[in-house]
Design a protein around this motif. Structure first.
Motif, short mmCIF file in Angstrom:
data_model
loop_
_atom_site.label_atom_id
_atom_site.label_comp_id
_atom_site.label_asym_id
_atom_site.label_seq_id
_atom_site.Cartn_x
_atom_site.Cartn_y
_atom_site.Cartn_z
N ALA A 154 5.74 2.02 -6.86
CA ALA A 154 5.26 3.34 -7.26
C ALA A 154 5.43 4.34 -6.12
CB ALA A 154 3.80 3.28 -7.70
N ASP A 155 5.16 3.90 -4.90
CA ASP A 155 5.34 4.77 -3.74
C ASP A 155 6.81 5.14 -3.55
OD1 ASP A 155 4.34 6.10 -1.30
OD2 ASP A 155 5.53 4.56 -0.28
N ALA A 156 7.69 4.15 -3.72
CA ALA A 156 9.12 4.40 -3.57
C ALA A 156 9.63 5.37 -4.65
CB ALA A 156 9.90 3.10 -3.63
N VAL A 157 9.16 5.19 -5.88
CA VAL A 157 9.57 6.08 -6.97
C VAL A 157 9.08 7.50 -6.70
CG1 VAL A 157 9.23 6.61 -9.42
CG2 VAL A 157 9.75 4.28 -8.71
N LEU A 158 7.84 7.63 -6.25
CA LEU A 158 7.30 8.95 -5.94
C LEU A 158 8.08 9.63 -4.83
CD1 LEU A 158 5.13 11.10 -6.39
CD2 LEU A 158 3.71 9.88 -4.74
N ARG A 159 8.41 8.89 -3.78
CA ARG A 159 9.20 9.47 -2.68
C ARG A 159 10.60 9.86 -3.17
NH1 ARG A 159 7.11 8.31 2.66
NH2 ARG A 159 5.19 7.10 2.44
N TRP A 160 11.18 9.06 -4.06
CA TRP A 160 12.50 9.37 -4.61
C TRP A 160 12.44 10.67 -5.41
CZ3 TRP A 160 14.24 9.61 -9.73
CH2 TRP A 160 15.62 9.74 -9.89
N ILE A 161 11.40 10.82 -6.23
CA ILE A 161 11.23 12.05 -7.02
C ILE A 161 11.10 13.25 -6.09
CG2 ILE A 161 9.62 13.30 -8.52
CD1 ILE A 161 9.01 10.58 -9.87
N GLU A 162 10.31 13.11 -5.02
CA GLU A 162 10.13 14.23 -4.09
C GLU A 162 11.42 14.55 -3.34
OE1 GLU A 162 5.38 13.89 -3.13
OE2 GLU A 162 6.78 12.83 -1.81
N ARG A 163 12.19 13.53 -2.99
CA ARG A 163 13.48 13.79 -2.33
C ARG A 163 14.42 14.53 -3.25
NH1 ARG A 163 13.36 8.77 -0.32
NH2 ARG A 163 14.73 7.98 -1.93
N ARG A 164 14.49 14.10 -4.52
CA ARG A 164 15.36 14.77 -5.50
C ARG A 164 14.92 16.22 -5.73
NH1 ARG A 164 19.64 12.45 -8.60
NH2 ARG A 164 18.96 14.05 -10.00
N ARG A 165 13.62 16.42 -5.73
CA ARG A 165 13.06 17.75 -5.96
C ARG A 165 13.20 18.64 -4.72
NH1 ARG A 165 7.70 19.99 -5.94
NH2 ARG A 165 7.50 21.48 -7.66
N GLY A 166 13.19 18.02 -3.54
CA GLY A 166 13.33 18.77 -2.30
C GLY A 166 12.01 19.30 -1.75
N VAL B 213 7.40 18.34 -1.60
CA VAL B 213 6.29 17.47 -1.95
C VAL B 213 5.64 17.99 -3.22
CG1 VAL B 213 4.05 16.61 -1.18
CG2 VAL B 213 5.91 16.86 0.46
N LEU B 214 5.31 17.09 -4.12
CA LEU B 214 4.67 17.49 -5.37
C LEU B 214 3.27 18.01 -5.10
CD1 LEU B 214 5.75 14.46 -7.55
CD2 LEU B 214 6.62 16.78 -7.71
N GLU B 215 2.87 19.01 -5.87
CA GLU B 215 1.57 19.63 -5.67
C GLU B 215 0.42 18.65 -5.98
OE1 GLU B 215 -1.02 23.39 -7.35
OE2 GLU B 215 1.13 23.29 -7.76
N HIS B 216 0.54 17.93 -7.07
CA HIS B 216 -0.49 16.97 -7.47
C HIS B 216 0.04 15.56 -7.29
CE1 HIS B 216 -2.94 20.19 -8.98
NE2 HIS B 216 -1.90 20.66 -9.64
N ARG B 217 0.36 15.24 -6.05
CA ARG B 217 1.00 13.99 -5.69
C ARG B 217 0.19 12.76 -6.12
NH1 ARG B 217 2.36 10.49 -1.21
NH2 ARG B 217 4.61 10.61 -0.93
N GLN B 218 -1.13 12.81 -5.94
CA GLN B 218 -1.97 11.67 -6.27
C GLN B 218 -1.96 11.37 -7.77
OE1 GLN B 218 -3.00 14.35 -4.59
NE2 GLN B 218 -3.54 13.66 -2.54
N ILE B 219 -1.93 12.42 -8.58
CA ILE B 219 -1.92 12.23 -10.03
C ILE B 219 -0.60 11.60 -10.48
CG2 ILE B 219 -1.99 13.42 -12.25
CD1 ILE B 219 -3.89 15.45 -10.90
N VAL B 220 0.49 12.09 -9.92
CA VAL B 220 1.81 11.54 -10.27
C VAL B 220 1.89 10.07 -9.84
CG1 VAL B 220 4.29 11.73 -9.87
CG2 VAL B 220 2.91 13.80 -10.13
N PHE B 221 1.39 9.77 -8.63
CA PHE B 221 1.38 8.38 -8.16
C PHE B 221 0.56 7.52 -9.12
CE2 PHE B 221 -0.59 4.89 -5.88
CZ PHE B 221 0.51 4.27 -5.32
N PHE B 222 -0.61 8.00 -9.53
CA PHE B 222 -1.47 7.24 -10.42
C PHE B 222 -0.78 6.97 -11.75
CE2 PHE B 222 -4.62 7.17 -13.86
CZ PHE B 222 -5.31 6.02 -13.50
N VAL B 223 -0.10 7.96 -12.31
CA VAL B 223 0.59 7.78 -13.59
C VAL B 223 1.70 6.74 -13.46
CG1 VAL B 223 2.08 8.94 -15.28
CG2 VAL B 223 -0.01 10.07 -14.47
#
Length: 62
Positions: free
Chosen positions: A18-30, A32-42
């Motif tokens: 889940a951490d790797a997927v979240l970091r991948w999403i943030e890298r693609r987006r360029g 950090v996600l605003e609600h990072r904890q919620i996305v990680f939880f989902v």
């Protein structure tokens, strides 16, 4: 006892994935996600539901 170890190992793998997927999403987006904890939880919840259900299915009842 072996089921406990298997489920614990599964939880660790889910956390790392889940951490790797979240970091991948943030890298693609360029950014950090605003609600990072919620996305990680989902992501974590989705992986947990699928993998623990599969483990329960393969290990059988009880």
């Amino acid at each position: 006892m072996s089921e406990l170890i298997l489920f614990t190992f599964n939880a660790i793998v889910i956390y790392l994935l889940a951490d790797a997927v979240l970091r991948w999403i943030e890298r693609r987006r360029g950014a950090v996600l605003e609600h990072r904890q919620i996305v990680f939880f989902v992501i974590f919840l989705g992986l947990a539901l699928v993998t623990f259900s599969a483990l329960r299915h393969y290990l059988g009842p009880g």
